[in-house]
Design a protein around this motif. Sequence first.
Motif, mmCIF file in Angstrom:
data_model
loop_
_atom_site.group_PDB
_atom_site.id
_atom_site.type_symbol
_atom_site.label_atom_id
_atom_site.label_comp_id
_atom_site.label_asym_id
_atom_site.label_seq_id
_atom_site.Cartn_x
_atom_site.Cartn_y
_atom_site.Cartn_z
ATOM 1 N N PHE A 178 -18.567 -2.658 0.799
ATOM 2 C CA PHE A 178 -17.225 -3.145 0.474
ATOM 3 C C PHE A 178 -17.193 -4.675 0.478
ATOM 4 O O PHE A 178 -16.647 -5.304 -0.422
ATOM 5 C CB PHE A 178 -16.209 -2.596 1.481
ATOM 6 C CG PHE A 178 -14.806 -3.101 1.256
ATOM 7 C CD1 PHE A 178 -13.983 -2.501 0.313
ATOM 8 C CD2 PHE A 178 -14.321 -4.189 1.965
ATOM 9 C CE1 PHE A 178 -12.696 -2.980 0.089
ATOM 10 C CE2 PHE A 178 -13.043 -4.669 1.751
ATOM 11 C CZ PHE A 178 -12.230 -4.062 0.809
ATOM 12 N N PRO A 201 -3.614 -1.863 5.830
ATOM 13 C CA PRO A 201 -4.565 -2.918 5.450
ATOM 14 C C PRO A 201 -3.797 -4.147 4.980
ATOM 15 O O PRO A 201 -2.597 -4.082 4.674
ATOM 16 C CB PRO A 201 -5.366 -2.277 4.311
ATOM 17 C CG PRO A 201 -5.222 -0.806 4.524
ATOM 18 C CD PRO A 201 -3.837 -0.611 5.075
ATOM 19 N N ARG A 225 -2.269 -6.931 -0.789
ATOM 20 C CA ARG A 225 -3.183 -7.258 -1.876
ATOM 21 C C ARG A 225 -2.688 -8.489 -2.639
ATOM 22 O O ARG A 225 -2.586 -8.489 -3.865
ATOM 23 C CB ARG A 225 -3.333 -6.052 -2.795
ATOM 24 C CG ARG A 225 -4.029 -4.884 -2.101
ATOM 25 C CD ARG A 225 -4.101 -3.648 -2.965
ATOM 26 N NE ARG A 225 -2.787 -3.108 -3.269
ATOM 27 C CZ ARG A 225 -2.505 -1.803 -3.349
ATOM 28 N NH1 ARG A 225 -3.461 -0.912 -3.124
ATOM 29 N NH2 ARG A 225 -1.301 -1.383 -3.648
ATOM 30 N N HIS A 284 0.846 -1.193 0.000
ATOM 31 C CA HIS A 284 0.000 0.000 0.000
ATOM 32 C C HIS A 284 0.885 1.248 0.000
ATOM 33 O O HIS A 284 2.093 1.178 0.280
ATOM 34 C CB HIS A 284 -0.911 -0.005 1.225
ATOM 35 C CG HIS A 284 -1.892 -1.142 1.230
ATOM 36 N ND1 HIS A 284 -3.076 -1.111 0.549
ATOM 37 C CD2 HIS A 284 -1.826 -2.369 1.828
ATOM 38 C CE1 HIS A 284 -3.725 -2.257 0.731
ATOM 39 N NE2 HIS A 284 -2.979 -3.040 1.502
ATOM 40 N N ALA A 342 -13.639 -2.457 9.194
ATOM 41 C CA ALA A 342 -13.472 -1.669 7.973
ATOM 42 C C ALA A 342 -12.022 -1.265 7.777
ATOM 43 O O ALA A 342 -11.478 -1.357 6.672
ATOM 44 C CB ALA A 342 -14.372 -0.440 8.030
ATOM 45 N N ALA A 343 -11.374 -0.825 8.861
ATOM 46 C CA ALA A 343 -9.978 -0.403 8.760
ATOM 47 C C ALA A 343 -9.079 -1.577 8.406
ATOM 48 O O ALA A 343 -8.142 -1.462 7.615
ATOM 49 C CB ALA A 343 -9.542 0.235 10.074
ATOM 50 N N GLY A 349 -9.433 -2.349 4.843
ATOM 51 C CA GLY A 349 -9.109 -1.255 3.940
ATOM 52 C C GLY A 349 -10.330 -0.724 3.221
ATOM 53 O O GLY A 349 -10.225 -0.176 2.112
ATOM 54 N N ALA A 350 -11.521 -0.874 3.845
ATOM 55 C CA ALA A 350 -12.767 -0.404 3.220
ATOM 56 C C ALA A 350 -12.881 1.105 3.376
ATOM 57 O O ALA A 350 -12.906 1.613 4.492
ATOM 58 C CB ALA A 350 -13.959 -1.099 3.878
ATOM 59 N N LYS A 351 -12.982 1.813 2.254
ATOM 60 C CA LYS A 351 -13.085 3.271 2.307
ATOM 61 C C LYS A 351 -14.532 3.739 2.261
ATOM 62 O O LYS A 351 -14.865 4.858 2.603
ATOM 63 C CB LYS A 351 -12.283 3.899 1.164
ATOM 64 C CG LYS A 351 -10.783 3.649 1.279
ATOM 65 C CD LYS A 351 -10.028 4.271 0.134
ATOM 66 C CE LYS A 351 -8.527 4.175 0.350
ATOM 67 N NZ LYS A 351 -8.065 2.799 0.564
ATOM 68 N N ASP A 352 -15.448 2.848 1.799
ATOM 69 C CA ASP A 352 -16.861 3.186 1.742
ATOM 70 C C ASP A 352 -17.580 2.450 2.872
ATOM 71 O O ASP A 352 -16.956 1.989 3.828
ATOM 72 C CB ASP A 352 -17.431 2.788 0.377
ATOM 73 C CG ASP A 352 -16.695 3.501 -0.754
ATOM 74 O OD1 ASP A 352 -16.460 4.712 -0.617
ATOM 75 O OD2 ASP A 352 -16.353 2.828 -1.750
ATOM 76 N N GLU A 353 -18.881 2.305 2.749
ATOM 77 C CA GLU A 353 -19.643 1.550 3.736
ATOM 78 C C GLU A 353 -19.131 0.109 3.787
ATOM 79 O O GLU A 353 -18.873 -0.508 2.744
ATOM 80 C CB GLU A 353 -21.129 1.553 3.376
ATOM 81 C CG GLU A 353 -21.835 2.867 3.651
ATOM 82 C CD GLU A 353 -21.951 3.151 5.137
ATOM 83 O OE1 GLU A 353 -22.102 2.187 5.915
ATOM 84 O OE2 GLU A 353 -21.878 4.336 5.521
#
Length: 722
Positions: free
Chosen positions: A167, A77, A80, A31, A155-156, A159-163
Amino acid sequence: MGLHTGEPVVTEEGYVGIDVHRAARIAGVAHGGQIVLSERTRAFADDARAVTDLGRHRLKDLAEAERLFQIGHEAFPPLRSLNATNLPIQPEALIGRERELGDTLALLETARLVTLTGAGGSGKTRLALQAAAELVDHFKDGVFWVSLLVLPTIAATLGAKDELVDFVDEKRLLLLLDNLEQVLGCAEGLAALLGRCPNLKLLVTSRAPLRISGEQEYEIPPLPESEAVELFNQRARRAKPRFTPEPHVLDICRRLDGLPLALELAAARVRLLSPQQILERLGESLTLLTSGARDLPPRQRTLLATIEWSYELLDESEKQLFGRMGVFAGSFDLEAAGAVCDADLDVLEGLVDQSLLRRTEDDRFFMLETIRAFAVDRLRHRAESDQGYARHADYFVDLAEAADRELHRAAQRASLMAFKSNVSNLRAALSWALRHDSEVAGRLTGALAQFWFIHGGWSEGEGRADAVLAAGGLSQRIHERALFCSALLSVALQREAAQRRAEGLLRTAKETGSIWGIGRALMLLGWQAALSGDHERANDLFGECLVAARAAGDGWLSSVATHDLADVALNQGRYDEAQRLFEESVEIARSRGDDDMVARSIADLGQASLRLGHEEAAIRLFLESLRLGREISAPDVVIADLTGLSAATADTEPSLAARILGAADAALAEIGVERQPTEQTTRDEAIGTLLRHFGEERLVSELEAGAALSSEEAVEAALALD
């Protein structure tokens, strides 16, 4: 950024080759702001502590997984990679837990929410991490570990940036949510997440279940003894490389309930203490179990902190009941919880949910000893402590007296079960009463006398009875019953003091006019005379005993006296009379539902059949008695039957006969007494026959093989004769 060390190929277009390709793939999983190293590059790092191990990752177009590291300890996060995961690398292999691991993996095949519950320190997190690691290749969108859970943390981590729901969506994910007992209030949010994300699965560790739809709870038990010993020894060798396993390790594992955290903390002490010293210092205190690994959360660095963490999650009513339950030793039922602790059902269930109280398959409750030690400490600081122990003793003395009244009647098996199920509590109540209430101690001793006799607790019972009598302060009736207990068990153990104690019981009973005591004293004095070979004297005493029993309407004593008269006849060679009297004793005992006396009389009826030359009848009788003796857990009856069967089959099944005789000899040596005269004669006959078959050297070998059998193995071998 990704860094890898290798040998590139130089071309007109620049650097190419597999190592360049690998470096690019490593860079591709990182990242922004994150520097990821290959294992080869990591080897050149000056300070190993400056990097974080990210585990093995599958990279695109590369066949073999690559061990990757990160410079620094900043949180990012998950990488990948093709098998995205942030599972921490475990420093050592999981010890044991094969069954629990298999069960967890099987549950995750069908359930979408699996919650591993158990007491603090039981190894829930370690098992969950192992299960999650084995499933990394089964979830194409990743397996992620989340500690100290709240939904934003998930979420953190992802690595979810939206809801979060958007995600996750239809991704095939497994989330390991650790230590959820801290935030059970988020259960509804998790239920909603599962409801909207069809391919999401949750593996949760918690000391309490979530109680939401679809949850599959799986309670993690303590380690079995063999695995607990293996864990202790491994951790001890880590602390002291030359550590040598020894027998006290097993006792430590038992004292610590097989809890992995407790075992690891105790094993760390071998640097300064021997296992015996560790065991001595454990007692009822948890203070020895400190100094856990510094990289663990504070709540897991000592066993005390782990249990206290659970305790602080309780409400006030649960804390009060938890402390009160420190009075129980071993398991107890719902009735006892209510009578002793005023337990409310909902509050009791709360303690079970928090894994501070466990439930058995037969709906009894118990605390692990390590947790009970904490409860005892909490009770000690409450004003109601003395009252709690007094109520406990009162309840169990009433239970013991009720069970004793039915011990030689139709409800005998239920009475024996009442004693066996509560033996730890009865011992604890007696120990407390010896210090605080002599009359209750005397009542308990009298009520336990026949149970100790049937169940083989002769030495324990004798010692307890003598302590009660030495303490004094007993009423006349209770003194007589405690004296009977002492005399009964000392005669069974063939003590030098047995005659004096039996005479003392007779003298006391005559002074008070107690027919109950007189009859039992005559019985014991008859046993003493028979053991010494004075059969005429024994016959007279048993005759007097029978008269007293009939006068008092004492069915049990009538059965015993008839049996004992038969035994004298057997020893005097009056076999037909012995057979008739044994049959009469069996009939009396059966009419009362007294399986103990039935088993004893049938065993001796088998002896009479042997003397009359009826081997097949003797075998049938010994087998019938053996089954009964095993069912009621009467070790002396089992020994007598194995000895009789050995003699009856020495000619036809010599190898089996020798082995079950060896097992009987070993069991008798464990009790620490000699055989009754009739039994000894039977053994001598068996040995004579077996010597003719094998010779001395082979016979010794066969007997030793039998001695190595467990009691259950020997019984099963003997029952195969049927």
